[in-house]
Design an enzyme around this catalytic site. Structure first.
Site, PDB file in Angstrom:
ATOM      1  N   HIS A  13     -13.040  18.083  65.398  1.00  0.00           N
ATOM      2  CA  HIS A  13     -11.848  18.575  66.146  1.00  0.00           C
ATOM      3  C   HIS A  13     -11.719  20.084  65.938  1.00  0.00           C
ATOM      4  O   HIS A  13     -11.311  20.531  64.870  1.00  0.00           O
ATOM      5  CB  HIS A  13     -10.581  17.875  65.636  1.00  0.00           C
ATOM      6  CG  HIS A  13      -9.335  18.247  66.382  1.00  0.00           C
ATOM      7  ND1 HIS A  13      -8.423  17.307  66.819  1.00  0.00           N
ATOM      8  CD2 HIS A  13      -8.822  19.447  66.761  1.00  0.00           C
ATOM      9  CE1 HIS A  13      -7.426  17.910  67.433  1.00  0.00           C
ATOM     10  NE2 HIS A  13      -7.630  19.224  67.407  1.00  0.00           N
ATOM     11  N   HIS A  15     -10.765  24.048  68.021  1.00  0.00           N
ATOM     12  CA  HIS A  15     -10.403  24.861  69.190  1.00  0.00           C
ATOM     13  C   HIS A  15     -11.233  26.136  69.132  1.00  0.00           C
ATOM     14  O   HIS A  15     -11.064  26.943  68.217  1.00  0.00           O
ATOM     15  CB  HIS A  15      -8.912  25.209  69.162  1.00  0.00           C
ATOM     16  CG  HIS A  15      -8.046  23.991  69.170  1.00  0.00           C
ATOM     17  ND1 HIS A  15      -7.535  23.451  70.329  1.00  0.00           N
ATOM     18  CD2 HIS A  15      -7.631  23.179  68.165  1.00  0.00           C
ATOM     19  CE1 HIS A  15      -6.840  22.360  70.031  1.00  0.00           C
ATOM     20  NE2 HIS A  15      -6.885  22.172  68.722  1.00  0.00           N
ATOM     21  N   LYS A 101      -9.462  13.602  75.744  1.00  0.00           N
ATOM     22  CA  LYS A 101      -8.344  13.924  74.859  1.00  0.00           C
ATOM     23  C   LYS A 101      -7.015  13.674  75.559  1.00  0.00           C
ATOM     24  O   LYS A 101      -6.768  14.184  76.654  1.00  0.00           O
ATOM     25  CB  LYS A 101      -8.434  15.400  74.442  1.00  0.00           C
ATOM     26  CG  LYS A 101      -7.291  15.902  73.567  1.00  0.00           C
ATOM     27  CD  LYS A 101      -7.382  15.382  72.138  1.00  0.00           C
ATOM     28  CE  LYS A 101      -6.146  15.748  71.320  1.00  0.00           C
ATOM     29  NZ  LYS A 101      -6.238  17.029  70.657  1.00  0.00           N
ATOM     30  N   HIS A 138      -3.628  13.169  70.527  1.00  0.00           N
ATOM     31  CA  HIS A 138      -2.631  13.972  69.816  1.00  0.00           C
ATOM     32  C   HIS A 138      -1.418  13.065  69.681  1.00  0.00           C
ATOM     33  O   HIS A 138      -0.692  12.840  70.643  1.00  0.00           O
ATOM     34  CB  HIS A 138      -2.298  15.261  70.586  1.00  0.00           C
ATOM     35  CG  HIS A 138      -1.329  16.130  69.842  1.00  0.00           C
ATOM     36  ND1 HIS A 138      -1.686  17.338  69.279  1.00  0.00           N
ATOM     37  CD2 HIS A 138      -0.018  15.941  69.516  1.00  0.00           C
ATOM     38  CE1 HIS A 138      -0.643  17.860  68.649  1.00  0.00           C
ATOM     39  NE2 HIS A 138       0.383  17.028  68.790  1.00  0.00           N
ATOM     40  N   HIS A 176      -5.884  14.677  63.596  1.00  0.00           N
ATOM     41  CA  HIS A 176      -5.118  15.431  62.590  1.00  0.00           C
ATOM     42  C   HIS A 176      -3.898  14.677  62.047  1.00  0.00           C
ATOM     43  O   HIS A 176      -2.767  15.078  62.246  1.00  0.00           O
ATOM     44  CB  HIS A 176      -4.702  16.815  63.104  1.00  0.00           C
ATOM     45  CG  HIS A 176      -4.242  16.873  64.540  1.00  0.00           C
ATOM     46  ND1 HIS A 176      -3.270  16.071  65.063  1.00  0.00           N
ATOM     47  CD2 HIS A 176      -4.644  17.674  65.553  1.00  0.00           C
ATOM     48  CE1 HIS A 176      -3.099  16.371  66.334  1.00  0.00           C
ATOM     49  NE2 HIS A 176      -3.915  17.337  66.660  1.00  0.00           N
ATOM     50  N   ASP A 249      -9.358  21.095  63.111  1.00  0.00           N
ATOM     51  CA  ASP A 249      -8.287  21.599  63.980  1.00  0.00           C
ATOM     52  C   ASP A 249      -8.126  23.115  63.817  1.00  0.00           C
ATOM     53  O   ASP A 249      -7.015  23.639  63.949  1.00  0.00           O
ATOM     54  CB  ASP A 249      -6.957  20.887  63.721  1.00  0.00           C
ATOM     55  CG  ASP A 249      -5.963  21.099  64.862  1.00  0.00           C
ATOM     56  OD1 ASP A 249      -6.394  21.466  65.970  1.00  0.00           O
ATOM     57  OD2 ASP A 249      -4.761  20.902  64.629  1.00  0.00           O
ATOM     58  N   HIS A 253      -5.092  31.968  66.779  1.00  0.00           N
ATOM     59  CA  HIS A 253      -4.209  32.722  67.674  1.00  0.00           C
ATOM     60  C   HIS A 253      -4.184  34.150  67.153  1.00  0.00           C
ATOM     61  O   HIS A 253      -4.214  34.366  65.931  1.00  0.00           O
ATOM     62  CB  HIS A 253      -2.777  32.172  67.633  1.00  0.00           C
ATOM     63  CG  HIS A 253      -2.625  30.803  68.226  1.00  0.00           C
ATOM     64  ND1 HIS A 253      -2.442  30.580  69.575  1.00  0.00           N
ATOM     65  CD2 HIS A 253      -2.621  29.580  67.650  1.00  0.00           C
ATOM     66  CE1 HIS A 253      -2.338  29.287  69.808  1.00  0.00           C
ATOM     67  NE2 HIS A 253      -2.443  28.646  68.652  1.00  0.00           N
ATOM     68  N   ALA A 265       1.603  27.740  67.367  1.00  0.00           N
ATOM     69  CA  ALA A 265       1.149  26.769  66.367  1.00  0.00           C
ATOM     70  C   ALA A 265      -0.359  26.809  66.267  1.00  0.00           C
ATOM     71  O   ALA A 265      -1.046  26.798  67.281  1.00  0.00           O
ATOM     72  CB  ALA A 265       1.603  25.375  66.770  1.00  0.00           C
TER      73      ALA A 265
HETATM   74  C1  NCD Z   1      -3.587  23.725  68.565  1.00  0.00           C
HETATM   75  C2  NCD Z   1      -3.877  24.956  69.432  1.00  0.00           C
HETATM   76  O1  NCD Z   1      -3.411  26.042  69.110  1.00  0.00           O
HETATM   77  O2  NCD Z   1      -4.596  24.805  70.437  1.00  0.00           O
HETATM   78  N1  NCD Z   1      -2.547  24.075  67.639  1.00  0.00           N
HETATM   79  C3  NCD Z   1      -2.280  23.454  66.476  1.00  0.00           C
HETATM   80  O3  NCD Z   1      -1.293  23.806  65.851  1.00  0.00           O
HETATM   81  N2  NCD Z   1      -3.054  22.502  66.017  1.00  0.00           N
HETATM   82  C4  NCD Z   1      -3.243  22.577  69.412  1.00  0.00           C
HETATM   83  C5  NCD Z   1      -3.246  21.239  68.715  1.00  0.00           C
HETATM   84  O4  NCD Z   1      -4.284  20.745  68.266  1.00  0.00           O
HETATM   85  O5  NCD Z   1      -2.172  20.651  68.594  1.00  0.00           O
HETATM   86 ZN    ZN Z   2      -6.129  20.602  67.739  1.00  0.00          ZN
END
Ligand code: NCD
Ligand code: ZN
Length: 345
Positions: A13, A15, A101, A138, A176, A249, A253, A265
């Site tokens: 998992h 991003h 997803k 999620h 997660h 996860d 950002h 987040a």
């Molecule tokens: C993730 C994101 O920023 O894409 N943020 C997070 O807090 N985990 C999205 C997600 O997996 O919920």
């Molecule tokens: Zn995520």
């Protein structure tokens, strides 16, 4: 034990974003992991086969050259209310999509196009069940009247239990997990249900959000919970059960998007993810369970081959910089008692 060599692990998992951010962060994941399940919550989300194929190529280009290792992104389809079961099945058959997803609409970053009512997905889920395509969830309700710390447990009660009952052969990953309820649900569920666990939910409880002041870099979704939940998630991770596996996860950002009046987040843990997990397994006296969690349970659940090759972690102090590629990494400015032998990209 002074060093730990395990089969090359995978991140189930992550991003990786797109554009300049993708180029900056992908080498960190490729350095530690052979494969990664790539989340589709770009803006716009990855809902079509063409978008997924093109994104996969951009990831390979961004990940490869700096690390000198082969890295395989495993793509996921972002499910919407008008998910097209035929296109999803075609993408799975062509080897583009490994899984799909489910984001409840507005549950987290870039989830505005997510699913408003799970019943709208019934035909798609039936098809996924028939073709053996895993559903990644999620697991949080979005109702504003539900306390944010309860959203995972309420999702399990209201949605997930029913899904598991109605689709007994559908493989489901509860992503997660953050609560004792989630760890218990997965433990009691049939073998078709598994969960990923992040490093932050093993290290942090909700006090971390407010330690001496507001701490935006400890904020992710699902939000970190009380200590008793952290302990339950830790126990699950180190239990040796094949139902729990590594999913960072990592969700980068930009710093100004985190340190804002309405901060995003997500925790960027890719640079020291393996080290962060190793510290936990070491603290729990469970280093012998680390390889299963990091390198075996995930591929077995997904029905994919285990990786060839190894990675080695050494018991020595890793100093985590304040910033990595202009981002604040998890454990920023701290130290970890384990370090991967391969250097940072
Ligand atoms: C993730 C994101 O920023 O894409 N943020 C997070 O807090 N985990 C999205 C997600 O997996 O919920
Ligand atoms: Zn995520």
């Amino acid at each position: 034990m002074q060093s730990l060599t395990i089969r090359r692990p995978d991140d189930w998992h992550v991003h990786l974003r797109d554009g300049a951010m993708l180029k900056a962060v992908a080498p960190f994941t490729a350095r530690q992991f052979a494969r990664a399940i790539v989340m589709p919550n770009l803006s716009p989300p990855v809902t079509s086969l063409a978008a997924a194929s093109a994104y996969r190529e951009r990831i390979v280009a961004a990940a490869g050259p700096k690390t000198g290792t082969r890295f395989t992104p495993l793509m996921t389809c972002y499910l919407t209310d008008d998910a097209n079961a035929d296109e999803i099945a075609r993408g799975h058959a062509e080897g583009v999509w490994v899984a799909a997803k489910l984001y409840p609409a507005n549950a987290t970053t870039n989830s505005a196009h997510g699913v408003t009512d799970i019943r709208k997905l019934w035909p798609t889920l039936e098809r996924m069940q028939a073709i053996g395509m895993p559903l990644l969830v999620h697991g949080e309700v979005t109702d504003p009247d539900i306390d944010i710390f309860d959203r995972e447990a309420v999702f399990i009660d209201r949605v997930l239990g029913g899904l598991v009952r109605d689709f007994p052969a559908l493989r489901i990953v509860l992503e997660h997990i953050t609560t004792a309820e989630a760890a218990q649900f997965v433990a009691d569920a049939p073998a078709t249900v598994a969960a990923t666990i992040t490093p932050q939910h093993l290290h942090l409880n909700r006090n971390a959000l407010f330690a001496g002041g507001l701490r935006p870099h400890a904020y992710c979704l699902p939000v970190v919970k009380r200590e008793k939940h952290r302990l339950a998630v830790r126990a699950a991770a180190v239990s040796g059960s094949p139902k729990y596996f590594l999913g960072t996860d990592s969700a980068p950002h930009a710093v100004d998007a985190k340190e804002a009046s309405c901060g995003c987040a997500g925790i960027f843990n890719a640079p020291f993810a393996l080290e962060s997990y190793a510290v936990v397994f070491d603290e729990e006296g469970a280093l012998d369970k680390f390889e299963g969690f990091a390198s075996e349970h995930g591929p077995r659940f997904y029905g994919l081959p285990l990786n060839e090759g190894e990675v080695t972690l050494e018991r020595r102090t890793a100093v985590v910089p304040d910033r990595v590629v202009d981002l604040v990494p998890f454990h920023s400015g701290g130290t970890l008692g384990w370090q991967m032998s391969r250097s940072l990209p």
